[in-house]
Design an enzyme around this catalytic site. Structure first.
Site, PDB file in Angstrom:
ATOM      1  N   ASP A   1      -3.244   4.712   0.193  1.00 14.80           N
ATOM      2  CA  ASP A   1      -3.885   3.552   0.619  1.00 14.80           C
ATOM      3  C   ASP A   1      -4.184   3.214   2.136  1.00 14.80           C
ATOM      4  O   ASP A   1      -5.130   3.005   2.575  1.00 14.80           O
ATOM      5  CB  ASP A   1      -3.323   2.559  -0.129  1.00 14.80           C
ATOM      6  CG  ASP A   1      -3.701   2.538  -1.602  1.00 14.80           C
ATOM      7  OD1 ASP A   1      -4.469   3.065  -2.031  1.00 14.80           O
ATOM      8  OD2 ASP A   1      -2.698   2.155  -2.273  1.00 14.80           O
TER       9      ASP A   1
ATOM     10  N   MET B   1       0.967  -1.248   0.085  1.00 11.94           N
ATOM     11  CA  MET B   1      -0.031   0.042   0.173  1.00 11.94           C
ATOM     12  C   MET B   1       0.871   1.231   0.031  1.00 11.94           C
ATOM     13  O   MET B   1       2.072   1.095   0.597  1.00 11.94           O
ATOM     14  CB  MET B   1      -1.012  -0.027   1.254  1.00 11.94           C
ATOM     15  CG  MET B   1      -1.900  -1.000   1.399  1.00 11.94           C
ATOM     16  SD  MET B   1      -2.715  -0.984   2.938  1.00 11.94           S
ATOM     17  CE  MET B   1      -4.503  -1.023   2.424  1.00 11.94           C
ATOM     18  N   ASP B   2       0.593   2.488  -0.666  1.00 15.82           N
ATOM     19  CA  ASP B   2       1.210   3.404  -0.584  1.00 15.82           C
ATOM     20  C   ASP B   2       0.503   4.245   0.819  1.00 15.82           C
ATOM     21  O   ASP B   2      -0.665   3.877   1.276  1.00 15.82           O
ATOM     22  CB  ASP B   2       1.394   4.392  -1.881  1.00 15.82           C
ATOM     23  CG  ASP B   2      -0.252   4.835  -2.220  1.00 15.82           C
ATOM     24  OD1 ASP B   2      -1.167   4.539  -1.411  1.00 15.82           O
ATOM     25  OD2 ASP B   2      -0.255   5.617  -3.331  1.00 15.82           O
ATOM     26  N   SER B   3       1.248   5.616   1.051  1.00 14.70           N
ATOM     27  CA  SER B   3       0.645   6.261   2.218  1.00 14.70           C
ATOM     28  C   SER B   3      -0.939   6.530   2.174  1.00 14.70           C
ATOM     29  O   SER B   3      -1.528   6.430   3.066  1.00 14.70           O
ATOM     30  CB  SER B   3       1.584   7.521   2.446  1.00 14.70           C
ATOM     31  OG  SER B   3       1.692   8.691   1.370  1.00 14.70           O
TER      32      SER B   3
END
Lengths: 109, 135
Positions: B85, B81-83
């Site tokens: 998400d 996940m990115d920040s």
């Protein structure tokens, strides 16, 4: 506010906070999950569009716009869990349930 | 003095005070007796919270969704996940458990286990003596 440093950890924290606040605001307004997910996708797209800004002045401008938007769309009656600060049950003793209540009023006149 | 006091205390414990209370209170207003869980803390167990957290996380499209999600799973490294998400997931979890992730702790959370601990610490148990409709 001090000029933000692009790609710094402080910046990441601030942007995350903004993102969370915008999602919460969206959720305050939208009751249906599918509509909310659509809005969340739109919000995410808007954040993604500003991902690569390396100019502090531009970044500052974007932050200001975001804050303005958050203020503009702030819900007058946001969703707060009842027993959290600001919720309807916060700091209150709700009376317990009774097996039998008082007798109904009867008009004898 | 102390002796007297202890005797009084003994007598007090011998008194069937439930009966006494019933005499004092009008019978129409006898509240239903429920066991209160407030003093024992949250009735949620760690396994419950983990299972619910995982089910919420599964509703997002994860990169490595085949892997089993455990307490040590990291949002960014293991789940891809990115920040954004993962903040989205946190907001979804807020709704699930009726907790509020404040800015400081939300920024420090990196693993599923930390989320679970935060939820367990900040979860408010339901008030048991209330009507289910009121709760």
């Amino acid at each position: 506010m001090k000029a933000p440093v692009p790609f710094s950890p402080q910046n990441l924290k601030y942007v995350s906070s903004l993102y969370r606040r915008s999602l919460r605001t969206a959720h305050d307004w939208i009751n249906r999950t599918d509509f909310y997910r659509e809005k969340a996708a739109e919000i995410k797209l808007r954040f993604e569009q500003n991902r690569d800004i390396s100019d502090p002045k531009e970044l500052q401008k974007v932050f200001e716009t975001t804050e303005e938007l958050l203020e503009k769309f702030q819900h007058p009656d946001p969703i707060i869990p009842p027993r959290r600060p600001g919720g309807i049950e916060y700091d209150r003793n709700v009376p317990p349930r009774y097996e039998k209540g008082p007798a109904n009023f009867k008009n004898t006149v | 003095m102390l002796k007297q006091f202890s005797i009084a205390a003994k007598n007090a414990t011998r008194l069937p005070y439930m009966m006494a209370a019933r005499v004092v209170r009008p019978s129409a207003f006898t509240p239903m007796r429920f066991t209160r869980f407030v003093s024992t803390g949250s009735p949620l167990t760690k396994e419950d919270v983990l299972a619910r957290t995982v089910s919420v996380l599964k509703s997002f499209d994860l990169k490595n969704s085949g892997d089993k999600i455990g307490l040590n799973t990291q949002f960014t490294k293991d789940l891809g996940m990115d920040s954004l998400d993962y903040n989205d997931a946190l907001v979804a979890l807020e709704e699930e458990f009726d907790v509020v992730f404040d800015d400081k702790s939300a920024n420090e959370i990196k693993t599923v286990g930390e989320t679970v601990n935060y939820v367990l610490k900040n979860y408010l148990p339901e008030q048991q003596d209330l009507d289910r409709e009121v709760r």
